[in-house]
Design a protein around this motif. Structure first.
Motif, PDB file in Angstrom:
ATOM      1  N   GLU A  97       0.811  -1.218   0.000  1.00  0.00           N
ATOM      2  CA  GLU A  97       0.000   0.000   0.000  1.00  0.00           C
ATOM      3  C   GLU A  97       0.845   1.269   0.000  1.00  0.00           C
ATOM      4  OE1 GLU A  97      -2.516  -0.329   3.417  1.00  0.00           O
ATOM      5  OE2 GLU A  97      -3.373  -2.229   2.756  1.00  0.00           O
ATOM      6  N   VAL A  98       2.151   1.134  -0.283  1.00  0.00           N
ATOM      7  CA  VAL A  98       3.063   2.280  -0.189  1.00  0.00           C
ATOM      8  C   VAL A  98       3.435   2.786  -1.581  1.00  0.00           C
ATOM      9  CG1 VAL A  98       5.258   3.139   0.728  1.00  0.00           C
ATOM     10  CG2 VAL A  98       3.977   1.395   1.990  1.00  0.00           C
ATOM     11  N   ALA A  99       3.374   4.097  -1.728  1.00  0.00           N
ATOM     12  CA  ALA A  99       3.750   4.769  -2.972  1.00  0.00           C
ATOM     13  C   ALA A  99       5.125   5.403  -2.813  1.00  0.00           C
ATOM     14  CB  ALA A  99       2.735   5.861  -3.298  1.00  0.00           C
ATOM     15  N   LEU A 100       5.776   5.623  -3.933  1.00  0.00           N
ATOM     16  CA  LEU A 100       7.018   6.390  -3.957  1.00  0.00           C
ATOM     17  C   LEU A 100       6.756   7.685  -4.710  1.00  0.00           C
ATOM     18  CD1 LEU A 100      10.113   6.738  -3.565  1.00  0.00           C
ATOM     19  CD2 LEU A 100      10.382   5.621  -5.800  1.00  0.00           C
ATOM     20  N   ILE A 101       7.018   8.788  -4.062  1.00  0.00           N
ATOM     21  CA  ILE A 101       7.049  10.077  -4.740  1.00  0.00           C
ATOM     22  C   ILE A 101       8.524  10.274  -5.075  1.00  0.00           C
ATOM     23  CG2 ILE A 101       6.606  12.546  -4.591  1.00  0.00           C
ATOM     24  CD1 ILE A 101       4.035  10.898  -4.450  1.00  0.00           C
ATOM     25  N   THR A 125      -3.958  11.837  -5.315  1.00  0.00           N
ATOM     26  CA  THR A 125      -5.305  11.422  -5.717  1.00  0.00           C
ATOM     27  C   THR A 125      -5.247  10.153  -6.565  1.00  0.00           C
ATOM     28  OG1 THR A 125      -6.149  13.682  -5.624  1.00  0.00           O
ATOM     29  CG2 THR A 125      -7.365  12.129  -7.017  1.00  0.00           C
ATOM     30  N   ASP A 126      -4.363  10.135  -7.549  1.00  0.00           N
ATOM     31  CA  ASP A 126      -4.244   8.954  -8.407  1.00  0.00           C
ATOM     32  C   ASP A 126      -3.721   7.745  -7.633  1.00  0.00           C
ATOM     33  OD1 ASP A 126      -5.187  10.476 -10.502  1.00  0.00           O
ATOM     34  OD2 ASP A 126      -3.240  10.662 -11.505  1.00  0.00           O
ATOM     35  N   LEU A 127      -2.771   7.957  -6.747  1.00  0.00           N
ATOM     36  CA  LEU A 127      -2.214   6.857  -5.964  1.00  0.00           C
ATOM     37  C   LEU A 127      -3.258   6.264  -5.026  1.00  0.00           C
ATOM     38  CD1 LEU A 127       1.234   8.518  -5.298  1.00  0.00           C
ATOM     39  CD2 LEU A 127       0.845   6.490  -6.740  1.00  0.00           C
ATOM     40  N   ARG A 128      -4.068   7.117  -4.407  1.00  0.00           N
ATOM     41  CA  ARG A 128      -5.154   6.616  -3.548  1.00  0.00           C
ATOM     42  C   ARG A 128      -6.131   5.780  -4.361  1.00  0.00           C
ATOM     43  NH1 ARG A 128      -5.261  11.898  -1.705  1.00  0.00           N
ATOM     44  NH2 ARG A 128      -7.297  12.209  -2.682  1.00  0.00           N
ATOM     45  N   SER A 129      -6.404   6.196  -5.605  1.00  0.00           N
ATOM     46  CA  SER A 129      -7.342   5.430  -6.443  1.00  0.00           C
ATOM     47  C   SER A 129      -6.789   4.043  -6.780  1.00  0.00           C
ATOM     48  CB  SER A 129      -7.682   6.205  -7.718  1.00  0.00           C
ATOM     49  OG  SER A 129      -6.618   6.158  -8.643  1.00  0.00           O
ATOM     50  N   THR A 133      -2.017   3.895   0.336  1.00  0.00           N
ATOM     51  CA  THR A 133      -2.455   4.718   1.466  1.00  0.00           C
ATOM     52  C   THR A 133      -1.358   5.577   2.074  1.00  0.00           C
ATOM     53  OG1 THR A 133      -2.002   2.918   3.024  1.00  0.00           O
ATOM     54  CG2 THR A 133      -4.244   3.049   2.097  1.00  0.00           C
ATOM     55  N   ARG A 134      -0.129   5.190   1.838  1.00  0.00           N
ATOM     56  CA  ARG A 134       1.010   5.888   2.443  1.00  0.00           C
ATOM     57  C   ARG A 134       2.064   6.078   1.377  1.00  0.00           C
ATOM     58  NH1 ARG A 134       5.872   4.246   5.171  1.00  0.00           N
ATOM     59  NH2 ARG A 134       5.395   2.031   4.949  1.00  0.00           N
ATOM     60  N   GLY A 135       2.888   7.108   1.546  1.00  0.00           N
ATOM     61  CA  GLY A 135       3.954   7.341   0.597  1.00  0.00           C
ATOM     62  C   GLY A 135       5.286   7.527   1.279  1.00  0.00           C
ATOM     63  N   VAL A 136       6.341   7.369   0.480  1.00  0.00           N
ATOM     64  CA  VAL A 136       7.700   7.658   0.918  1.00  0.00           C
ATOM     65  C   VAL A 136       8.370   8.502  -0.155  1.00  0.00           C
ATOM     66  CG1 VAL A 136       7.965   5.580   2.338  1.00  0.00           C
ATOM     67  CG2 VAL A 136       8.679   5.539  -0.065  1.00  0.00           C
ATOM     68  N   THR A 137       9.354   9.239   0.262  1.00  0.00           N
ATOM     69  CA  THR A 137      10.214   9.984  -0.651  1.00  0.00           C
ATOM     70  C   THR A 137      11.575  10.096  -0.003  1.00  0.00           C
ATOM     71  OG1 THR A 137      10.315  11.937  -2.096  1.00  0.00           O
ATOM     72  CG2 THR A 137       9.706  12.328   0.217  1.00  0.00           C
ATOM     73  N   TRP A 138      12.579  10.378  -0.810  1.00  0.00           N
ATOM     74  CA  TRP A 138      13.947  10.572  -0.324  1.00  0.00           C
ATOM     75  C   TRP A 138      14.340  12.015  -0.579  1.00  0.00           C
ATOM     76  CZ3 TRP A 138      16.367   6.766   2.323  1.00  0.00           C
ATOM     77  CH2 TRP A 138      15.862   5.475   2.209  1.00  0.00           C
ATOM     78  N   LEU A 174      17.384  11.509   3.599  1.00  0.00           N
ATOM     79  CA  LEU A 174      16.455  11.044   4.621  1.00  0.00           C
ATOM     80  C   LEU A 174      15.217  10.489   3.926  1.00  0.00           C
ATOM     81  CD1 LEU A 174      16.520  14.238   6.887  1.00  0.00           C
ATOM     82  CD2 LEU A 174      18.039  12.250   7.005  1.00  0.00           C
ATOM     83  N   ARG A 175      14.692   9.392   4.443  1.00  0.00           N
ATOM     84  CA  ARG A 175      13.420   8.898   3.921  1.00  0.00           C
ATOM     85  C   ARG A 175      12.312   9.530   4.749  1.00  0.00           C
ATOM     86  NH1 ARG A 175      12.461   2.605   3.731  1.00  0.00           N
ATOM     87  NH2 ARG A 175      12.092   2.923   5.956  1.00  0.00           N
ATOM     88  N   LEU A 176      11.403  10.178   4.045  1.00  0.00           N
ATOM     89  CA  LEU A 176      10.241  10.777   4.682  1.00  0.00           C
ATOM     90  C   LEU A 176       9.026   9.941   4.319  1.00  0.00           C
ATOM     91  CD1 LEU A 176      12.362  13.130   4.362  1.00  0.00           C
ATOM     92  CD2 LEU A 176      10.418  14.659   4.461  1.00  0.00           C
ATOM     93  N   THR A 177       8.052   9.925   5.202  1.00  0.00           N
ATOM     94  CA  THR A 177       6.833   9.167   4.950  1.00  0.00           C
ATOM     95  C   THR A 177       5.633   9.911   5.498  1.00  0.00           C
ATOM     96  OG1 THR A 177       5.809   6.978   5.110  1.00  0.00           O
ATOM     97  CG2 THR A 177       6.970   7.771   7.061  1.00  0.00           C
ATOM     98  N   GLY A 178       4.501   9.635   4.884  1.00  0.00           N
ATOM     99  CA  GLY A 178       3.251  10.250   5.327  1.00  0.00           C
ATOM    100  C   GLY A 178       2.087   9.726   4.529  1.00  0.00           C
ATOM    101  N   GLY A 179       0.911  10.186   4.896  1.00  0.00           N
ATOM    102  CA  GLY A 179      -0.313   9.743   4.256  1.00  0.00           C
ATOM    103  C   GLY A 179      -0.518  10.368   2.890  1.00  0.00           C
ATOM    104  N   LEU A 180      -1.354   9.722   2.114  1.00  0.00           N
ATOM    105  CA  LEU A 180      -1.711  10.226   0.788  1.00  0.00           C
ATOM    106  C   LEU A 180      -3.061  10.919   0.802  1.00  0.00           C
ATOM    107  CD1 LEU A 180      -0.579   7.191  -1.374  1.00  0.00           C
ATOM    108  CD2 LEU A 180       0.597   9.388  -1.083  1.00  0.00           C
ATOM    109  N   ASP A 181      -3.595  11.148   1.977  1.00  0.00           N
ATOM    110  CA  ASP A 181      -4.896  11.785   2.092  1.00  0.00           C
ATOM    111  C   ASP A 181      -4.815  13.307   2.138  1.00  0.00           C
ATOM    112  OD1 ASP A 181      -3.691  11.801   4.560  1.00  0.00           O
ATOM    113  OD2 ASP A 181      -5.432  11.103   5.670  1.00  0.00           O
TER     114      ASP A 181
END
Length: 186
Positions: A97-101, A125-129, A133-138, A174-181
């Motif tokens: 359920e994890v996306a990468l930005i 919005t597209d990732l939630r569809s 539910t959650r994303g990460v980025t570096w 650093l890896r950051l994470t958070g919700g896609l909502d």
């Protein structure tokens, strides 16, 4: 401000995306990556890479436009296992359920106009569809603008770091994470 929009990128956008990357990296990342590294960026080669990225079935590239000018871009999709794994290589319980930005980049002269938020909002919005539910980025620990942007939408470091060698500098990310909502007007 003229009309600001975000849309999914097509192959014809690759040259604009590459030009934005080169201009932005030369202005914003010369100290982080090393002057020789950013001076060596090849816009045509990057355009070829962005053409492949735009056509890649597992990710989506978005472009932000102000009027007729492309001013920024974002690349996102389901997160590869390497980007979500713990330090010991184990996957998180929510790995599926994890996306990468992969990037949100707005050319500095077009900054502070909401383009980054619109890019992120469209991607989220597209990732939630897709059921993510959650994303990460570096983000480079020295990139105060990107860190501020992501913290502003509620994404925070999760304690995972990686080190990249540019051949001239060592970059700690650093890896950051958070919700896609998170929702933005777009």
């Amino acid at each position: 401000m003229t009309d600001a929009t975000v849309r999914v990128a097509g192959p014809d956008d690759a040259a604009d995306i590459a030009a934005i990357q080169v201009r932005t990296w030369r202005v914003a990342y010369a100290e982080t990556l090393g002057q020789e590294t950013v001076d060596a960026l090849d816009e045509a080669a990057l355009a070829d890479e962005w053409t492949r990225a735009v056509d890649h079935p597992a990710s989506t590239v978005y472009v932000a436009r102000e009027g007729a000018t492309t001013v920024g871009f974002c690349a996102a999709g389901p997160a590869p296992a390497d980007d979500t794994a713990a330090a010991d290589g184990s996957p998180p319980a929510d790995a599926a359920e994890v996306a990468l930005i992969a990037t949100v980049l707005v050319e500095p002269r077009w900054g502070r106009r909401g383009h980054g938020g619109r890019l992120f909002g469209s991607a989220a919005t597209d990732l939630r569809s897709m059921g993510l539910t959650r994303g990460v980025t570096w983000v480079s620990q020295s990139d105060s603008a990107a860190l501020s942007f992501f913290r502003g939408i509620g994404w925070n470091p999760d304690g995972t770091v990686r080190t990249l060698d540019t051949g001239q500098q060592t970059v700690r990310e650093l890896r950051l994470t958070g919700g896609l909502d998170v929702r933005f007007d777009h």
